[in-house]
Enzyme design. Structure first.
Site, PDB file in Angstrom:
ATOM      1  N   TRP A   1     -19.843  14.613  12.730  1.00 18.50           N
ATOM      2  CA  TRP A   1     -18.717  14.157  11.634  1.00 18.50           C
ATOM      3  C   TRP A   1     -18.822  15.088  10.455  1.00 18.50           C
ATOM      4  O   TRP A   1     -19.973  15.516   9.963  1.00 18.50           O
ATOM      5  CB  TRP A   1     -19.037  12.735  11.074  1.00 18.50           C
ATOM      6  CG  TRP A   1     -18.711  11.605  12.215  1.00 18.50           C
ATOM      7  CD1 TRP A   1     -19.543  10.805  12.730  1.00 18.50           C
ATOM      8  CD2 TRP A   1     -17.514  11.307  12.551  1.00 18.50           C
ATOM      9  NE1 TRP A   1     -19.021  10.086  13.627  1.00 18.50           N
ATOM     10  CE2 TRP A   1     -17.649  10.303  13.631  1.00 18.50           C
ATOM     11  CE3 TRP A   1     -16.127  11.808  12.293  1.00 18.50           C
ATOM     12  CZ2 TRP A   1     -16.577   9.782  14.148  1.00 18.50           C
ATOM     13  CZ3 TRP A   1     -14.949  11.376  12.950  1.00 18.50           C
ATOM     14  CH2 TRP A   1     -15.365  10.227  13.996  1.00 18.50           C
TER      15      TRP A   1
ATOM     16  N   THR B   1       0.706  -1.250   0.229  1.00 18.08           N
ATOM     17  CA  THR B   1      -0.066  -0.171  -0.082  1.00 18.08           C
ATOM     18  C   THR B   1       0.814   1.104   0.205  1.00 18.08           C
ATOM     19  O   THR B   1       2.158   1.274   0.493  1.00 18.08           O
ATOM     20  CB  THR B   1      -0.584  -0.010   1.248  1.00 18.08           C
ATOM     21  OG1 THR B   1       0.008   0.155   2.402  1.00 18.08           O
ATOM     22  CG2 THR B   1      -1.833  -1.178   1.299  1.00 18.08           C
TER      23      THR B   1
HETATM   24  P1  ADP Z   1      -3.467   3.879  -0.083  1.00 20.45           P
HETATM   25  O1  ADP Z   1      -4.339   3.153   0.926  1.00 20.45           O
HETATM   26  O2  ADP Z   1      -1.996   3.790   0.461  1.00 20.45           O
HETATM   27  O3  ADP Z   1      -4.166   5.218  -0.401  1.00 20.45           O
HETATM   28  P2  ADP Z   1      -4.671   2.523  -2.327  1.00 20.45           P
HETATM   29  O4  ADP Z   1      -4.187   2.955  -3.627  1.00 20.45           O
HETATM   30  O5  ADP Z   1      -4.972   0.949  -2.045  1.00 20.45           O
HETATM   31  O6  ADP Z   1      -3.240   3.075  -1.194  1.00 20.45           O
HETATM   32  O7  ADP Z   1      -5.937   3.262  -1.790  1.00 20.45           O
HETATM   33  C1  ADP Z   1      -7.018   2.829  -1.447  1.00 20.45           C
HETATM   34  C2  ADP Z   1      -8.004   3.850  -0.921  1.00 20.45           C
HETATM   35  O8  ADP Z   1      -8.302   4.886  -2.056  1.00 20.45           O
HETATM   36  C3  ADP Z   1      -9.535   3.572  -0.660  1.00 20.45           C
HETATM   37  O9  ADP Z   1      -9.440   2.823   0.674  1.00 20.45           O
HETATM   38  C4  ADP Z   1     -10.183   4.749  -0.777  1.00 20.45           C
HETATM   39  O10 ADP Z   1      -9.940   5.394   0.629  1.00 20.45           O
HETATM   40  C5  ADP Z   1      -9.425   5.594  -2.224  1.00 20.45           C
HETATM   41  N1  ADP Z   1     -10.227   5.249  -3.042  1.00 20.45           N
HETATM   42  C6  ADP Z   1     -10.037   4.674  -4.165  1.00 20.45           C
HETATM   43  N2  ADP Z   1     -10.883   4.633  -5.171  1.00 20.45           N
HETATM   44  C7  ADP Z   1     -11.601   5.897  -4.726  1.00 20.45           C
HETATM   45  C8  ADP Z   1     -12.837   6.397  -5.246  1.00 20.45           C
HETATM   46  N3  ADP Z   1     -13.366   6.165  -6.527  1.00 20.45           N
HETATM   47  N4  ADP Z   1     -13.403   7.430  -4.532  1.00 20.45           N
HETATM   48  C9  ADP Z   1     -13.053   7.755  -3.430  1.00 20.45           C
HETATM   49  N5  ADP Z   1     -11.774   7.163  -2.866  1.00 20.45           N
HETATM   50  C10 ADP Z   1     -11.406   6.306  -3.384  1.00 20.45           C
END
Ligand code: ADP
Length: 539
Positions: A444, A184
């Site tokens: 929130w 991640t």
């Molecule tokens: P990191 O957790 O290090 O940011 P990732 O690339 O795995 O790495 O990111 C996942 C996170 O990105 C999700 O948990 C979410 O918070 C965010 N995310 C992914 N796609 C979307 C989207 N379409 N809209 C909003 N948030 C998103």
């Protein structure tokens, strides 16, 4: 009684074998570092991936060994996506934008035995190589033969392929074997590894190609702008290969003008990337128009795509935007936002509201929202709760870590760390990440909603909202805003804009204007850095 069907291992060599037989004529085109195009076919990908597997075995790579890749999106990197797992090894993609310390941590933690390195990012790797132990071979890609390097045990990619055996039997014999490792990006703490199996990635590929997923077909020309070092390029390399879609790889050329040119000249039908990439392209096309109506799906994920930007693409550029939500821990695809039949009678504005949601779960992914005390919450479109997921392509543990209650529930769900609502018809909306929410006076406040509203203003290029400590309310939102070149937006105007859409207590007390927002290695707003700047008084 058990069924009487064959035990057929779901391994990725099946996918490349299928493409080699069915789509040997279909093209994979890569923009080279010098700007020219490299062009070859699935027949070439098939042959060279197998040779790469053979070469790795000849180098002494054993089943389960981790093999790192430190490279942009190109045909050689596709070969690694098949050749490394085909040798029974684990393809560990390394993010070229990581801070040196994190890169060293990840290579050491994964214990990579071989690392493939693009010549263009070699200096970045050399900088940390002294801190990395255990790598036995460094394989340079796209490097001139006389390149000078401080790395020991250097090989050249083309030499390796040329010397390899054509008659190689894939070593991926068991679908449970690990095939990929991706850390991640560390937005919320130390990088943690998601270790994919052949089975999980095969099923993810089928899931992604469902019609309500991305539904790639042989008629598509797919441009993965999302880097191969970011969550396996969202699984697109495997989905394209299974479908026989033509692939266009951008190499290191990710600037808006270069992408616009590539989309138009290659007649791309599906392009996938994070919102900041599509924001840049949108502004580029405003300044220097091009016809990108060939795109049938502009896929966006990684962060929320502001509704205003979706509207700009759909209304002005006639490009269909498809939002997807995913996580490294979900291989990564979880939901895709497409209209359903009962939406067809809605107004255009209402349809855009649906497209701005994160979407419905793919068949194969279960989602639920849960309260702080572990109670499952209703799908009413309003109640917010922690989003949890389970399914055959969701992790059950991080690499080399025991599963703990921080990330997994006792009844077998993965805790995403996102806060979401679900509509009665199953559309998920991310309202925040648990760590980014603002809690003001016990209420929130969603930073994602505020950011979306601010970025809808013509004079705002980017906006990030963070929580800052407050004596009276415990936390208050702070908006950090980058204006467009034309400027325009000032505090009063932004406050008025938000006043029309939000409760008074949700409106940030302070707006700070900056030249640029810090971004993470995968292009998300880096709120950790913003919070640190608030703490040290520089914001
Ligand atoms: P990191 O957790 O290090 O940011 P990732 O690339 O795995 O790495 O990111 C996942 C996170 O990105 C999700 O948990 C979410 O918070 C965010 N995310 C992914 N796609 C979307 C989207 N379409 N809209 C909003 N948030 C998103």
């Amino acid at each position: 009684m058990n069924g009487l069907m064959m035990e057929y291992p779901l391994t990725l060599d099946r996918i490349i074998e299928h493409a080699g037989r069915m789509f040997p004529h279909k093209h994979i085109r890569t923009k080279r570092p010098d700007g020219g195009m490299h062009d070859y076919t699935y027949a070439d990908l098939h042959r060279r991936s197998r040779r790469l597997s053979a070469a790795l075995v000849a180098l002494g790579v054993e089943p389960g060994d981790r093999v790192g890749t430190f490279a942009w999106n190109h045909y050689q990197h596709l070969e690694m996506y098949f050749g490394i797992p085909g040798a029974g090894a684990v393809c560990h993609t390394l993010n070229v934008r990581l801070f040196p310390k994190q890169l060293a941590y990840i290579v050491n933690h994964a214990e990579d035995k071989v690392v493939f390195i693009d010549a263009s990012v070699l200096p970045l790797y050399e900088k940390v190589s002294a801190e990395i132990g255990g790598v036995q071979h460094h394989v340079l890609v796209n490097a001139p033969p006389d390149i000078e390097t401080t790395l020991p045990n250097v090989l050249h990619y083309e030499d390796l392929i040329a010397a390899a055996d054509d008659n190689f039997a894939w070593r991926s014999t068991d679908e449970q074997m690990a095939m990929g490792l991706c850390y991640t990006s560390g937005t919320t703490g130390d990088p943690k590894g998601a270790l994919y199996s052949h089975r999980s990635m095969f099923l993810h590929t089928l899931g992604e190609n469902q019609a309500m997923g991305l539904g790639l077909t042989e008629t598509d020309v797919v441009l993965p702008v999302v880097p191969q070092f970011h969550a396996m390029a969202w699984g697109l390399p495997y989905a394209c290969t299974l479908a026989g879609a033509d692939v266009v790889m951008p190499g290191p050329h990710l600037q808006p003008a270069a992408l616009a040119e590539l989309i138009e000249s290659q007649q791309v039908t599906v392009a996938a990337g994070v919102p900041s990439i599509w924001n840049g392209l949108y502004h580029e096309l405003q300044a220097a128009p091009r016809d990108i109506s060939c795109v049938r799906a502009l896929v966006v994920g990684g962060s929320a795509m502001p509704r205003s930007l979706i509207e700009g693409y759909e209304r002005e550029l006639r490009v269909n935007v498809i939002q997807a939500w995913g996580m490294t821990e979900l291989s990564p695809l979880g939901t895709v936002s497409k209209l359903q039949r009962h939406h067809l009678g809605l107004t255009e504005a209402e349809q855009l509201d649906i497209k701005a949601l994160q979407g419905t779960p793919l068949g194969g992914v279960d989602l639920r929202i849960v309260s702080d005390d572990g109670v499952e919450l209703p799908w009413d479109g309003e109640t917010m709760g922690e989003l949890q997921a389970r399914g055959p392509w969701v992790i059950r543990s991080y690499f080399k870590r025991e599963p703990t209650s921080e990330h997994f529930t006792a009844d077998g769900w993965f805790r995403t760390g996102d806060v979401a609502t679900m509509t009665p018809d199953g559309y998920m909306r991310i309202t925040d990440r648990t760590k980014d929410l603002v809690k003001s006076g016990g209420e929130w406040i969603s930073t994602v909603a505020l950011e979306g509203a601010l970025m809808a203003h013509d004079g705002v290029l980017e906006a990030a909202v963070i929580a800052v400590p407050d004596d009276k309310w415990s936390e208050r939102p702070l908006a950090v805003v980058v204006r467009t070149a034309e400027g325009g937006a000032d505090t009063d105007e932004l406050r008025r804009l938000l006043g029309d859409q939000f409760a008074k207590f949700e409106i940030p007390d302070r707006f700070v204007f900056v030249d640029a927002l810090p971004k993470t290695s995968v292009g998300k707003f880096d709120k950790k850095v913003l919070r640190a700047r608030v703490a040290d008084g520089t914001l």
